[in-house]
Design a protein around this motif. Structure first.
Motif, PDB file in Angstrom:
ATOM      1  N   SER A 208       0.824  -1.215   0.000  1.00 26.97           N
ATOM      2  CA  SER A 208       0.000   0.000   0.000  1.00 26.97           C
ATOM      3  C   SER A 208       0.856   1.262   0.000  1.00 26.97           C
ATOM      4  CB  SER A 208      -0.941   0.002   1.215  1.00 26.97           C
ATOM      5  OG  SER A 208      -0.221  -0.225   2.415  1.00 26.97           O
ATOM      6  N   ARG A 209       2.136   1.127   0.321  1.00 27.99           N
ATOM      7  CA  ARG A 209       3.021   2.299   0.316  1.00 27.99           C
ATOM      8  C   ARG A 209       4.486   1.854   0.335  1.00 27.99           C
ATOM      9  NH1 ARG A 209       3.419   3.290   6.238  1.00 27.99           N
ATOM     10  NH2 ARG A 209       1.843   1.978   7.208  1.00 27.99           N
TER      11      ARG A 209
ATOM     12  N   ILE B 141       8.263   0.762   0.065  1.00 25.64           N
ATOM     13  CA  ILE B 141       9.018  -0.177  -0.775  1.00 25.64           C
ATOM     14  C   ILE B 141       8.077  -1.148  -1.486  1.00 25.64           C
ATOM     15  CG2 ILE B 141      10.677  -2.087  -0.678  1.00 25.64           C
ATOM     16  CD1 ILE B 141      12.053  -0.553   1.683  1.00 25.64           C
TER      17      ILE B 141
ATOM     18  N   GLY C 200      -2.253  -3.804   5.126  1.00 26.88           N
ATOM     19  CA  GLY C 200      -2.681  -4.099   6.490  1.00 26.88           C
ATOM     20  C   GLY C 200      -3.958  -3.366   6.824  1.00 26.88           C
ATOM     21  N   ALA C 201      -3.856  -2.041   7.006  1.00 29.49           N
ATOM     22  CA  ALA C 201      -5.012  -1.265   7.453  1.00 29.49           C
ATOM     23  C   ALA C 201      -5.485  -0.242   6.433  1.00 29.49           C
ATOM     24  CB  ALA C 201      -4.648  -0.551   8.756  1.00 29.49           C
ATOM     25  N   ASP C 202      -4.597   0.202   5.556  1.00 25.73           N
ATOM     26  CA  ASP C 202      -4.920   1.365   4.718  1.00 25.73           C
ATOM     27  C   ASP C 202      -5.517   0.950   3.371  1.00 25.73           C
ATOM     28  OD1 ASP C 202      -5.093   3.830   3.527  1.00 25.73           O
ATOM     29  OD2 ASP C 202      -3.110   4.501   4.189  1.00 25.73           O
TER      30      ASP C 202
ATOM     31  N   ASN D 184       7.405  -8.260   2.204  1.00 26.16           N
ATOM     32  CA  ASN D 184       7.934  -6.914   2.403  1.00 26.16           C
ATOM     33  C   ASN D 184       7.350  -6.216   3.635  1.00 26.16           C
ATOM     34  OD1 ASN D 184       8.874  -4.053   1.495  1.00 26.16           O
ATOM     35  ND2 ASN D 184       6.633  -3.938   1.596  1.00 26.16           N
TER      36      ASN D 184
ATOM     37  N   TYR E 122      13.203  -5.443  16.500  1.00 26.76           N
ATOM     38  CA  TYR E 122      13.224  -5.282  15.040  1.00 26.76           C
ATOM     39  C   TYR E 122      14.477  -5.950  14.459  1.00 26.76           C
ATOM     40  CZ  TYR E 122      13.419  -2.937  10.468  1.00 26.76           C
ATOM     41  OH  TYR E 122      13.487  -2.671   9.120  1.00 26.76           O
TER      42      TYR E 122
ATOM     43  N   LYS F 183      14.612  -9.295  11.921  1.00 28.06           N
ATOM     44  CA  LYS F 183      15.187  -9.294  10.572  1.00 28.06           C
ATOM     45  C   LYS F 183      16.333 -10.305  10.461  1.00 28.06           C
ATOM     46  CE  LYS F 183      12.481  -6.133   8.822  1.00 28.06           C
ATOM     47  NZ  LYS F 183      11.502  -6.472   7.781  1.00 28.06           N
TER      48      LYS F 183
ATOM     49  N   GLY G 240      19.563  -0.647   3.890  1.00 25.36           N
ATOM     50  CA  GLY G 240      19.824   0.334   4.945  1.00 25.36           C
ATOM     51  C   GLY G 240      18.659   1.315   4.939  1.00 25.36           C
TER      52      GLY G 240
ATOM     53  N   VAL H 175      15.931   3.886   3.855  1.00 27.42           N
ATOM     54  CA  VAL H 175      15.193   4.210   2.629  1.00 27.42           C
ATOM     55  C   VAL H 175      14.114   5.210   3.041  1.00 27.42           C
ATOM     56  CG1 VAL H 175      13.794   3.277   0.749  1.00 27.42           C
ATOM     57  CG2 VAL H 175      15.489   1.802   1.875  1.00 27.42           C
TER      58      VAL H 175
ATOM     59  N   THR I  41      10.773   6.411   3.378  1.00 28.21           N
ATOM     60  CA  THR I  41       9.369   5.974   3.257  1.00 28.21           C
ATOM     61  C   THR I  41       8.640   6.538   4.484  1.00 28.21           C
ATOM     62  OG1 THR I  41       9.631   3.981   4.599  1.00 28.21           O
ATOM     63  CG2 THR I  41      10.083   3.739   2.240  1.00 28.21           C
TER      64      THR I  41
HETATM   65  N1  LIG Z   1      12.362   2.230   5.119  1.00 27.41           N
HETATM   66  C1  LIG Z   1      13.554   1.782   5.516  1.00 27.41           C
HETATM   67  O1  LIG Z   1      14.497   2.565   5.799  1.00 27.41           O
HETATM   68  C2  LIG Z   1      13.800   0.294   5.651  1.00 27.41           C
HETATM   69  C3  LIG Z   1      15.101  -0.137   5.911  1.00 27.41           C
HETATM   70  C4  LIG Z   1      15.353  -1.487   6.026  1.00 27.41           C
HETATM   71  C5  LIG Z   1      14.323  -2.394   5.898  1.00 27.41           C
HETATM   72  N2  LIG Z   1      13.070  -1.946   5.652  1.00 27.41           N
HETATM   73  C6  LIG Z   1      11.993  -2.946   5.544  1.00 27.41           C
HETATM   74  O2  LIG Z   1      11.328  -2.793   4.309  1.00 27.41           O
HETATM   75  C7  LIG Z   1       9.967  -3.188   4.445  1.00 27.41           C
HETATM   76  C8  LIG Z   1       9.056  -2.090   3.924  1.00 27.41           C
HETATM   77  O3  LIG Z   1       9.337  -0.903   4.647  1.00 27.41           O
HETATM   78  P1  LIG Z   1       8.708   0.516   4.291  1.00 27.41           P
HETATM   79  O4  LIG Z   1       9.699   1.502   4.735  1.00 27.41           O
HETATM   80  O5  LIG Z   1       8.205   0.539   2.900  1.00 27.41           O
HETATM   81  O6  LIG Z   1       7.494   0.549   5.336  1.00 27.41           O
HETATM   82  P2  LIG Z   1       6.161   1.431   5.400  1.00 27.41           P
HETATM   83  O7  LIG Z   1       6.205   2.576   4.472  1.00 27.41           O
HETATM   84  O8  LIG Z   1       5.939   1.687   6.855  1.00 27.41           O
HETATM   85  O9  LIG Z   1       5.040   0.403   4.876  1.00 27.41           O
HETATM   86  C9  LIG Z   1       4.783  -0.756   5.621  1.00 27.41           C
HETATM   87  C10 LIG Z   1       3.810  -1.651   4.867  1.00 27.41           C
HETATM   88  O10 LIG Z   1       3.591  -2.830   5.663  1.00 27.41           O
HETATM   89  C11 LIG Z   1       2.206  -2.991   5.909  1.00 27.41           C
HETATM   90  N3  LIG Z   1       2.023  -3.524   7.249  1.00 27.41           N
HETATM   91  C12 LIG Z   1       2.512  -3.043   8.412  1.00 27.41           C
HETATM   92  N4  LIG Z   1       2.101  -3.800   9.443  1.00 27.41           N
HETATM   93  C13 LIG Z   1       1.318  -4.776   8.924  1.00 27.41           C
HETATM   94  C14 LIG Z   1       0.575  -5.853   9.479  1.00 27.41           C
HETATM   95  N5  LIG Z   1       0.548  -6.099  10.796  1.00 27.41           N
HETATM   96  N6  LIG Z   1      -0.119  -6.655   8.642  1.00 27.41           N
HETATM   97  C15 LIG Z   1      -0.115  -6.409   7.325  1.00 27.41           C
HETATM   98  N7  LIG Z   1       0.558  -5.420   6.745  1.00 27.41           N
HETATM   99  C16 LIG Z   1       1.253  -4.606   7.533  1.00 27.41           C
HETATM  100  C17 LIG Z   1       1.606  -1.596   5.764  1.00 27.41           C
HETATM  101  O11 LIG Z   1       0.238  -1.717   5.408  1.00 27.41           O
HETATM  102  P3  LIG Z   1      -0.878  -0.604   5.806  1.00 27.41           P
HETATM  103  O12 LIG Z   1      -0.250   0.736   5.662  1.00 27.41           O
HETATM  104  O13 LIG Z   1      -1.991  -0.869   4.879  1.00 27.41           O
HETATM  105  O14 LIG Z   1      -1.249  -0.928   7.220  1.00 27.41           O
HETATM  106  C18 LIG Z   1       2.451  -0.999   4.657  1.00 27.41           C
HETATM  107  O15 LIG Z   1       1.961  -1.395   3.395  1.00 27.41           O
HETATM  108  C19 LIG Z   1       9.762  -3.492   5.939  1.00 27.41           C
HETATM  109  O16 LIG Z   1       9.848  -4.873   6.164  1.00 27.41           O
HETATM  110  C20 LIG Z   1      10.926  -2.780   6.595  1.00 27.41           C
HETATM  111  O17 LIG Z   1      11.291  -3.361   7.834  1.00 27.41           O
HETATM  112  C21 LIG Z   1      12.763  -0.625   5.517  1.00 27.41           C
END
Ligand SMILES: NC(=O)c1ccc[n+]([C@@H]2O[C@H](COP(=O)([O-])OP(=O)(O)OC[C@H]3O[C@@H](n4cnc5c(N)ncnc54)[C@H](OP(=O)(O)O)[C@@H]3O)[C@@H](O)[C@H]2O)c1
Length: 255
Positions: free
Chosen positions: A18-19, A21, A41-43, A92, A161, A165, A192, A194, A196
């Motif tokens: 939904s948003r 990565i 998840g929720a959005d 993801n 966290y 991972k 690392g 990103v 978002t």
């Molecule tokens: N951003 C970074 O710097 C970074 C770095 C390293 C690793 N990562 C990893 O990359 C992945 C994506 O990160 P992001 O930054 O794109 O995150 P984000 O923008 O916060 O998006 C998180 C996504 O996960 C969904 N989600 C969260 N909790 C959930 C649940 N309980 N059940 C189902 N869906 C759920 C959300 O859905 P809804 O919004 O619909 O609830 C949303 O689509 C994650 O695994 C994160 O740990 C991110």
């Protein structure tokens, strides 16, 4: 733009699309011809917006709380029903929750640990339990688990966290070996920072420059760069990668 990477006929489930990565991955795979199940998840509104904007036809949208083992276990089957089968799973979705270590009472300690491990590690494991027979039925496929640099570098403000991972990296490598005879390739991607919604407050706040300075490139990765690595993996043109954990961190942490 089509490249030699043509995913026409491939069916991909992307969690957390939904948003951030996940959205970038869904859009790029659809641009290359895949049919995509946009999980959220929720959005619902955000997911519907992503679905509407995808190239091509035949995509789907599904919700499930990945912290619920039954819902996570059912998700791949539901996606396969919508798409007519499954060739690609991108685990993801994830949560990043910071919590104090030294002074936290046990009730809250358990709350943070249980929820983080449930969503970030158990969720993908239960999802994959349902997905593996479907990938097998398709004659093989690709599993990509999005992990984190924090698995190696440590997460002193979010230890659950980091542990979740590291566990997901280990799961990826175990499955890469176990599923190789079934032509199922498994890769972990460890980004690392990103930009978002997950990290916006940090990267756009007063500490943002110090975070970018962790990299000799003086920047963080983009969601689109992560998506291009997923595209390379699912293209099938680099299947020798199976079992790898791929770092994508602008040289901010080498191991
Ligand atoms: N951003 C970074 O710097 C970074 C770095 C390293 C690793 N990562 C990893 O990359 C992945 C994506 O990160 P992001 O930054 O794109 O995150 P984000 O923008 O916060 O998006 C998180 C996504 O996960 C969904 N989600 C969260 N909790 C959930 C649940 N309980 N059940 C189902 N869906 C759920 C959300 O859905 P809804 O919004 O619909 O609830 C949303 O689509 C994650 O695994 C994160 O740990 C991110």
């Amino acid at each position: 733009m089509k490249t030699s990477c043509d995913l026409t006929g491939r069916r991909a489930l992307i969690t957390g699309a939904s948003r951030g990565i996940g959205r970038a991955v869904a859009e790029l795979l659809a641009d290359h011809g895949a049919r995509v199940a946009v999980h959220y998840g929720a959005d619902e509104q955000a997911a519907a917006h992503v679905l509407q904007g995808l190239s091509g036809e035949g995509h789907a949208m599904l919700t499930a709380d990945l912290g619920d083992p039954v819902a996570a276990g059912d998700l791949a089957g539901r996606a396969a029903k919508e798409l007519g089968g499954l060739d690609v799973v991108v685990n993801n979705a994830g949560i990043f929750v910071t919590h104090d270590i030294a002074s936290l009472d046990h009730e809250n300690w358990r709350k943070f640990w249980d929820r983080t491990i449930a969503v970030n590690l158990n969720g993908p494991a239960h999802l994959l339990h349902g997905a593996i027979p479907l990938l097998d039925a398709a004659g093989g496929g690709h599993i990509i688990n999005v992990t984190s640099r924090g698995a190696y570098r440590g997460e002193p403000e979010a230890p659950a966290y980091g542990a979740s991972k590291a566990g997901l990296n280990s799961l990826s490598q175990s499955l890469a070996v176990a599923l190789a005879p079934r032509n199922i390739k498994v890769v972990g991607l460890a980004p690392g920072w990103v930009l978002t919604d997950m990290t916006r407050d940090y990267l756009e706040g007063p500490g943002g420059k110090a975070i970018r300075d962790q990299s000799p490139m003086k920047r963080t990765a983009t969601a689109d760069e992560i998506a291009h690595v997923v595209l390379m993996v699912v293209s099938g043109q680099a299947d020798a990668l199976s079992g790898a954990i791929i770092d994508i961190n602008c040289a901010s942490h080498l191991r």
